[in-house]
Scaffold this motif. Structure first.
Motif, PDB file in Angstrom:
ATOM      1  N   TRP A   1       0.844  -1.198   0.000  1.00  0.00           N
ATOM      2  CA  TRP A   1       0.000   0.000   0.000  1.00  0.00           C
ATOM      3  C   TRP A   1       0.878   1.247   0.000  1.00  0.00           C
ATOM      4  N   TYR A   2       1.926   1.210   0.836  1.00  0.00           N
ATOM      5  CA  TYR A   2       2.864   2.337   0.921  1.00  0.00           C
ATOM      6  C   TYR A   2       3.644   2.513  -0.386  1.00  0.00           C
ATOM      7  N   LEU A   3       4.203   1.424  -0.917  1.00  0.00           N
ATOM      8  CA  LEU A   3       5.017   1.510  -2.135  1.00  0.00           C
ATOM      9  C   LEU A   3       4.188   1.933  -3.349  1.00  0.00           C
ATOM     10  N   TRP A   4       2.982   1.393  -3.481  1.00  0.00           N
ATOM     11  CA  TRP A   4       2.129   1.722  -4.628  1.00  0.00           C
ATOM     12  C   TRP A   4       1.645   3.171  -4.585  1.00  0.00           C
ATOM     13  N   SER A   5       1.620   3.749  -3.378  1.00  0.00           N
ATOM     14  CA  SER A   5       1.136   5.126  -3.243  1.00  0.00           C
ATOM     15  C   SER A   5       2.241   6.158  -3.479  1.00  0.00           C
ATOM     16  N   LYS A   6       3.510   5.703  -3.518  1.00  0.00           N
ATOM     17  CA  LYS A   6       4.632   6.632  -3.687  1.00  0.00           C
ATOM     18  C   LYS A   6       4.721   7.140  -5.124  1.00  0.00           C
ATOM     19  N   THR A   7       4.969   8.423  -5.256  1.00  0.00           N
ATOM     20  CA  THR A   7       5.136   9.023  -6.580  1.00  0.00           C
ATOM     21  C   THR A   7       6.450   9.796  -6.637  1.00  0.00           C
ATOM     22  N   LYS A   8       6.936   9.957  -7.856  1.00  0.00           N
ATOM     23  CA  LYS A   8       8.182  10.691  -8.073  1.00  0.00           C
ATOM     24  C   LYS A   8       8.019  11.492  -9.362  1.00  0.00           C
ATOM     25  N   GLY A   9       8.045  12.801  -9.230  1.00  0.00           N
ATOM     26  CA  GLY A   9       7.858  13.649 -10.405  1.00  0.00           C
ATOM     27  C   GLY A   9       6.491  13.491 -11.044  1.00  0.00           C
ATOM     28  N   GLY A  10       5.492  13.208 -10.214  1.00  0.00           N
ATOM     29  CA  GLY A  10       4.140  13.057 -10.724  1.00  0.00           C
ATOM     30  C   GLY A  10       3.837  11.687 -11.298  1.00  0.00           C
ATOM     31  N   HIS A  11       4.808  10.771 -11.197  1.00  0.00           N
ATOM     32  CA  HIS A  11       4.618   9.408 -11.718  1.00  0.00           C
ATOM     33  C   HIS A  11       4.827   8.387 -10.602  1.00  0.00           C
ATOM     34  N   GLU A  12       4.295   7.194 -10.812  1.00  0.00           N
ATOM     35  CA  GLU A  12       4.469   6.125  -9.832  1.00  0.00           C
ATOM     36  C   GLU A  12       5.952   5.800  -9.665  1.00  0.00           C
ATOM     37  N   GLU A  13       6.391   5.737  -8.412  1.00  0.00           N
ATOM     38  CA  GLU A  13       7.799   5.419  -8.165  1.00  0.00           C
ATOM     39  C   GLU A  13       8.082   3.939  -8.429  1.00  0.00           C
ATOM     40  N   PHE A  14       7.041   3.114  -8.267  1.00  0.00           N
ATOM     41  CA  PHE A  14       7.187   1.677  -8.511  1.00  0.00           C
ATOM     42  C   PHE A  14       6.147   1.231  -9.541  1.00  0.00           C
ATOM     43  N   PRO A  15       6.394   1.517 -10.827  1.00  0.00           N
ATOM     44  CA  PRO A  15       5.458   1.084 -11.878  1.00  0.00           C
ATOM     45  C   PRO A  15       5.621  -0.409 -12.166  1.00  0.00           C
ATOM     46  N   ILE A  16       4.733  -0.967 -12.956  1.00  0.00           N
ATOM     47  CA  ILE A  16       4.838  -2.364 -13.364  1.00  0.00           C
ATOM     48  C   ILE A  16       6.154  -2.573 -14.112  1.00  0.00           C
ATOM     49  N   SER A  17       6.884  -3.617 -13.727  1.00  0.00           N
ATOM     50  CA  SER A  17       8.176  -3.902 -14.362  1.00  0.00           C
ATOM     51  C   SER A  17       8.491  -5.386 -14.227  1.00  0.00           C
ATOM     52  N   THR A  18       9.615  -5.792 -14.813  1.00  0.00           N
ATOM     53  CA  THR A  18      10.040  -7.191 -14.711  1.00  0.00           C
ATOM     54  C   THR A  18      11.089  -7.330 -13.611  1.00  0.00           C
ATOM     55  N   ILE A  19      11.258  -8.543 -13.152  1.00  0.00           N
ATOM     56  CA  ILE A  19      12.168  -8.808 -12.048  1.00  0.00           C
ATOM     57  C   ILE A  19      13.628  -8.655 -12.486  1.00  0.00           C
ATOM     58  N   SER A  20      14.443  -8.094 -11.605  1.00  0.00           N
ATOM     59  CA  SER A  20      15.873  -7.950 -11.881  1.00  0.00           C
ATOM     60  C   SER A  20      16.616  -9.173 -11.337  1.00  0.00           C
ATOM     61  N   ARG A  21      17.892  -9.277 -11.671  1.00  0.00           N
ATOM     62  CA  ARG A  21      18.697 -10.411 -11.187  1.00  0.00           C
ATOM     63  C   ARG A  21      18.765 -10.399  -9.663  1.00  0.00           C
ATOM     64  N   LYS A  22      18.933  -9.222  -9.081  1.00  0.00           N
ATOM     65  CA  LYS A  22      18.997  -9.105  -7.622  1.00  0.00           C
ATOM     66  C   LYS A  22      17.686  -9.543  -6.991  1.00  0.00           C
ATOM     67  N   GLU A  23      16.582  -9.133  -7.598  1.00  0.00           N
ATOM     68  CA  GLU A  23      15.271  -9.499  -7.066  1.00  0.00           C
ATOM     69  C   GLU A  23      14.986 -10.994  -7.234  1.00  0.00           C
ATOM     70  N   PHE A  24      15.548 -11.591  -8.268  1.00  0.00           N
ATOM     71  CA  PHE A  24      15.419 -13.045  -8.442  1.00  0.00           C
ATOM     72  C   PHE A  24      16.121 -13.778  -7.296  1.00  0.00           C
ATOM     73  N   VAL A  25      17.313 -13.290  -6.942  1.00  0.00           N
ATOM     74  CA  VAL A  25      18.067 -13.895  -5.828  1.00  0.00           C
ATOM     75  C   VAL A  25      17.289 -13.734  -4.522  1.00  0.00           C
ATOM     76  N   ILE A  26      16.744 -12.530  -4.302  1.00  0.00           N
ATOM     77  CA  ILE A  26      15.966 -12.280  -3.087  1.00  0.00           C
ATOM     78  C   ILE A  26      14.735 -13.175  -3.046  1.00  0.00           C
ATOM     79  N   SER A  27      14.066 -13.322  -4.187  1.00  0.00           N
ATOM     80  CA  SER A  27      12.879 -14.183  -4.270  1.00  0.00           C
ATOM     81  C   SER A  27      13.222 -15.626  -3.928  1.00  0.00           C
TER      82      SER A  27
END
Length: 204
Positions: A79-105
């Motif tokens: 809820w907190y992350l989805w509500s964050k904006t940066k420069g009028g845009h979503e700070e965490f838009p829909i994207s694909t997983i990174s290598r680091k995030e794959f390791v964390i997952s």
């Protein structure tokens, strides 16, 4: 057929049946909001997960209970992350997983699997095949929820796999409404993946 599906409810307290039904309705609504990339996924989801924490405690389904406690915590983070904006845009838009995030997952999955196994061992619940499946789905759901909070499209893949496994599992456990919920979740997750994929293709 009706008796086969719902006969297990005859010995359940009426209030628990009502709570499960309400939790299922809000769970479905929440996933529909997730499909639409709508932040309301989190407040509606919290109603469902908090109710399920209580229901699963009453049924002594500790692995599933842990999942829903985790869902509740991650819902506040998402809820907190989805509500964050940066420069009028979503700070965490829909994207694909990174290598680091794959390791964390991968670490989240392995740590969760180990933790749930220890919980079942401590409570001497490793007496049936459902305990092993429960540990597996808990790991999958934990990763799915974390990736959803980060708005990673791969979250849907984890939801789809875990939802399919949960359909017969919850029916076997005597929670027919929840089993039906996972059937709906599977279809919505497939549609959600397709919708998020279309969004990503438009932004490339």
């Amino acid at each position: 057929m009706i008796a086969f599906l719902f006969d297990q409810y005859k010995d359940y307290p009426a209030y628990l049946i009502a709570l499960e039904f309400i939790a299922v309705v809000f769970g479905v609504i929440s996933v529909l909001f997730a499909k639409k990339n709508n932040i309301l996924v989190y407040p509606t989801g919290l109603v469902s997960t908090i109710l399920f924490v209580y229901i699963l405690y009453k049924f002594q389904l500790y692995g599933d209970l842990i999942i829903n406690i985790y869902y509740s915590i991650m819902s506040f983070l998402g809820w907190y992350l989805w509500s964050k904006t940066k420069g009028g845009h979503e700070e965490f838009p829909i994207s694909t997983i990174s290598r680091k995030e794959f390791v964390i997952s991968s670490l989240i999955f392995l740590i969760t699997l180990t933790f749930v196994a220890l919980i079942y061992y401590f409570f001497d619940k490793f007496t049936h095949w459902t305990a092993y499946v429960d540990a597996l789905t808990t790991g999958l759901f934990f990763v799915g929820m974390w990736l959803m909070a980060k708005r990673k499209i791969e979250n849907w893949i984890f939801w789809i796999i875990a939802d399919i496994i949960s359909i017969p599992l919850y029916f076997y456990k005597g929670l027919t409404f929840s089993s039906f919920q996972f059937i709906l979740f599977t279809f919505i997750a497939i549609l959600g993946y397709r919708e998020w994929k279309k969004y990503l293709q438009k932004t490339i």
